[in-house]
Design a protein around this motif. Structure first.
Motif, mmCIF file in Angstrom:
data_model
loop_
_atom_site.group_PDB
_atom_site.id
_atom_site.type_symbol
_atom_site.label_atom_id
_atom_site.label_comp_id
_atom_site.label_asym_id
_atom_site.label_seq_id
_atom_site.Cartn_x
_atom_site.Cartn_y
_atom_site.Cartn_z
ATOM 1 N N ILE B 114 0.842 -1.205 0.000
ATOM 2 C CA ILE B 114 0.000 0.000 0.000
ATOM 3 C C ILE B 114 0.878 1.257 0.000
ATOM 4 O O ILE B 114 1.809 1.364 0.791
ATOM 5 C CB ILE B 114 -0.921 0.026 1.253
ATOM 6 N N LYS B 115 0.547 2.183 -0.881
ATOM 7 C CA LYS B 115 1.299 3.443 -0.920
ATOM 8 C C LYS B 115 0.595 4.456 -0.015
ATOM 9 O O LYS B 115 -0.221 5.258 -0.448
ATOM 10 C CB LYS B 115 1.372 3.965 -2.359
ATOM 11 N N TRP B 116 0.953 4.394 1.259
ATOM 12 C CA TRP B 116 0.300 5.255 2.254
ATOM 13 C C TRP B 116 0.684 6.713 2.062
ATOM 14 O O TRP B 116 1.804 7.016 1.659
ATOM 15 C CB TRP B 116 0.719 4.828 3.659
ATOM 16 N N LYS B 117 -0.241 7.577 2.432
ATOM 17 C CA LYS B 117 0.060 9.006 2.452
ATOM 18 C C LYS B 117 -0.024 9.481 3.884
ATOM 19 O O LYS B 117 -0.963 9.132 4.603
ATOM 20 C CB LYS B 117 -0.978 9.770 1.607
ATOM 21 N N TYR B 118 0.952 10.275 4.265
ATOM 22 C CA TYR B 118 0.982 10.805 5.623
ATOM 23 C C TYR B 118 -0.194 11.768 5.836
ATOM 24 O O TYR B 118 -0.469 12.615 5.012
ATOM 25 C CB TYR B 118 2.300 11.555 5.813
ATOM 26 N N LEU B 119 -0.867 11.591 6.954
ATOM 27 C CA LEU B 119 -2.003 12.461 7.226
ATOM 28 C C LEU B 119 -1.740 13.305 8.474
ATOM 29 O O LEU B 119 -2.003 14.501 8.505
ATOM 30 C CB LEU B 119 -3.268 11.616 7.411
ATOM 31 N N ALA B 120 -1.232 12.684 9.504
ATOM 32 C CA ALA B 120 -0.901 13.334 10.770
ATOM 33 C C ALA B 120 0.024 12.363 11.493
ATOM 34 O O ALA B 120 0.111 11.207 11.079
ATOM 35 C CB ALA B 120 -2.180 13.576 11.575
ATOM 36 N N PRO B 121 0.712 12.812 12.570
ATOM 37 C CA PRO B 121 1.603 11.852 13.235
ATOM 38 C C PRO B 121 0.850 10.582 13.643
ATOM 39 O O PRO B 121 -0.195 10.663 14.275
ATOM 40 C CB PRO B 121 2.094 12.623 14.473
ATOM 41 N N GLY B 122 1.379 9.457 13.242
ATOM 42 C CA GLY B 122 0.749 8.174 13.589
ATOM 43 C C GLY B 122 -0.419 7.783 12.704
ATOM 44 O O GLY B 122 -1.023 6.734 12.900
ATOM 45 N N ILE B 123 -0.737 8.634 11.743
ATOM 46 C CA ILE B 123 -1.899 8.343 10.900
ATOM 47 C C ILE B 123 -1.542 8.422 9.409
ATOM 48 O O ILE B 123 -1.019 9.422 8.933
ATOM 49 C CB ILE B 123 -3.082 9.294 11.220
ATOM 50 N N LYS B 124 -1.825 7.321 8.718
ATOM 51 C CA LYS B 124 -1.588 7.278 7.278
ATOM 52 C C LYS B 124 -2.894 6.937 6.581
ATOM 53 O O LYS B 124 -3.762 6.275 7.154
ATOM 54 C CB LYS B 124 -0.548 6.190 6.949
#
Ligand SMILES: [Zn+2]
Lengths: 181, 224
Positions: B114-124
């Motif tokens: 999965i190509k995750w995108k950073y959303l917030a610390p600890g959250i992708k």
């Protein structure tokens, strides 16, 4: 009117005889066409989907398992999937055929799922006895292919009321299993 | 698998009647592939569909319909007989997290690619695109232990399926295979429970808009 019973279906599963199958076509074809028209399709398109549905029934008849549900409900799910695929022009096929789900499932509880024509009979009885308000919603969902939101709009009631009527209908339908088990 | 949180019977009815948008029906498919109780309910609803088909007054077919059909079954290619069968030998690639097979098509059989995108610390986050779907959305979220699922708004219904890990909120505790299916009025902010990150898929009507994006970021910074 010919009688399509389990013996007839089993005979077709053993030997796919086009002549016997034409009887099935003549019984279910007009009903599937009617279902598609209620769902908003025009006559020509409804007949195309019906044709496609019956072709799938022919191709997959050996996959029909009577212990998993009635023959009519099997045909219904095939028609529904075609409607979703073709009529709504959706490229994906998210509906998982329950018979296919079973292949993957090792849950011992699944033995409880055995169904037969007796259950279909009970469902029929309960549907006929449902209060009008619940029955209309069920018919709009299944026959007219409407979403909860569309039903709410059509009946001018809140979506929460549509949901609660669906839940009430479920409580009644659930009794089919009690009677059956 | 013993599951404790199931979809609303009304959602299962809509699933059976074909009245759910694709993202929501994908989540229901994933759940029923693990849940015999809901499989049973969907079967019951499919019987309702069957009964209604039996009861419907047929509409006369065109004159050539039968002969056209007989021609196609006689010309039918037997190669096609296997269509629609489930491929049962999908490899799990020696990994811990088992993806329910209805999700393979959308996220693959492993979370590793999965190509995750950073959303917030600890959250992708990873947005799952569904062809032909305009009104409903599917997002995969990866949330670290102890974090809250960020507050967000959307225009209508929401449904969450737990792929791995667990979370809890005031409506209960949710773990692998469970579905959170609440009316939109319910205000809730789930927190990841346990020591593992929680991966869940959220179906929403309208795109997920993170309400207090900056607030979430700061909260996360200051909490550490
Ligand atoms: Zn369930």
């Amino acid at each position: 009117m010919i009688q399509i019973d389990l013996t007839f279906v089993k005979k077709l599963q053993i030997k796919k005889n086009p002549k016997d199958f034409s009887l099935l076509f003549q019984l279910y074809g007009p009903k599937i066409k009617a279902l598609m028209i209620r769902g908003g399709s025009d006559y020509a398109f409804a007949e195309d989907i019906m044709h496609d549905t019956m072709l799938t029934v022919w191709k997959k008849i050996d996959l029909y398992n009577p212990s998993k549900g009635s023959f009519s409900s099997w045909i219904y799910t095939i028609a529904r999937n075609k409607r979703i695929d073709v009529l709504r022009k959706k490229s994906s096929q998210p509906y998982v055929d329950i018979n296919e789900v079973e292949i993957m499932s090792n849950d011992p509880d699944s033995e409880k799922l055995m169904l037969d024509s007796q259950l279909a009979g009970n469902v029929k009885k309960i549907i006929r006895q449902l209060p009008e308000k619940q029955k209309i919603i069920i018919e709009m969902a299944f026959n007219e292919d409407l979403t909860q939101k569309e039903i709410a709009k059509r009946l001018e009631i809140p979506i929460g009321t549509v949901k609660s009527r669906m839940r009430l209908a479920y409580i009644k339908l659930k009794e089919c299993f009690k009677e059956y088990q | 698998m013993k599951l404790s949180q199931h979809p609303d019977p009304a959602s299962l009815l809509s699933y059976s009647s074909g009245g759910l948008s694709t993202p929501f029906s994908i989540l229901i498919s994933a759940h029923i592939s693990l849940c015999s109780k809901c499989t049973e309910k969907v079967r019951l609803y499919n019987e309702v569909g069957g009964v209604l088909v039996e009861d419907i007054a047929g509409i006369t077919l065109s004159q050539e319909a039968l002969s056209k059909f007989m021609d196609s079954i006689e010309n039918e290619n037997s190669d096609e007989l296997t269509i629609g069968r489930v491929n049962t030998d999908v490899k799990q690639e020696n990994e811990m997290i088992e993806i329910p097979f209805p999700l393979y098509k959308y996220i693959g059989s492993s979370l590793e690619k999965i190509k995750w995108k950073y959303l917030a610390p600890g959250i992708k986050k990873f947005t799952i695109l569904i062809e032909g779907e305009k009104d409903a959305y599917l997002s995969l979220l990866h949330i670290a232990p102890g974090k809250k699922i960020p507050q967000h708004t959307h225009t209508g219904e929401e449904m969450t399926f737990v792929v791995s890990g667990s979370f809890e909120d005031k409506t209960g505790a949710y773990s692998i295979g469970d579905i959170a299916d609440h009316d939109q009025e319910i205000e809730h902010q789930p927190t990841v429970s346990g020591k593992q990150p929680c991966v869940c898929i959220v179906a929403t009507e309208g795109p997920m808009v993170f309400k207090s994006f900056f607030a979430n970021v700061f909260q996360s910074f200051y909490r550490i």
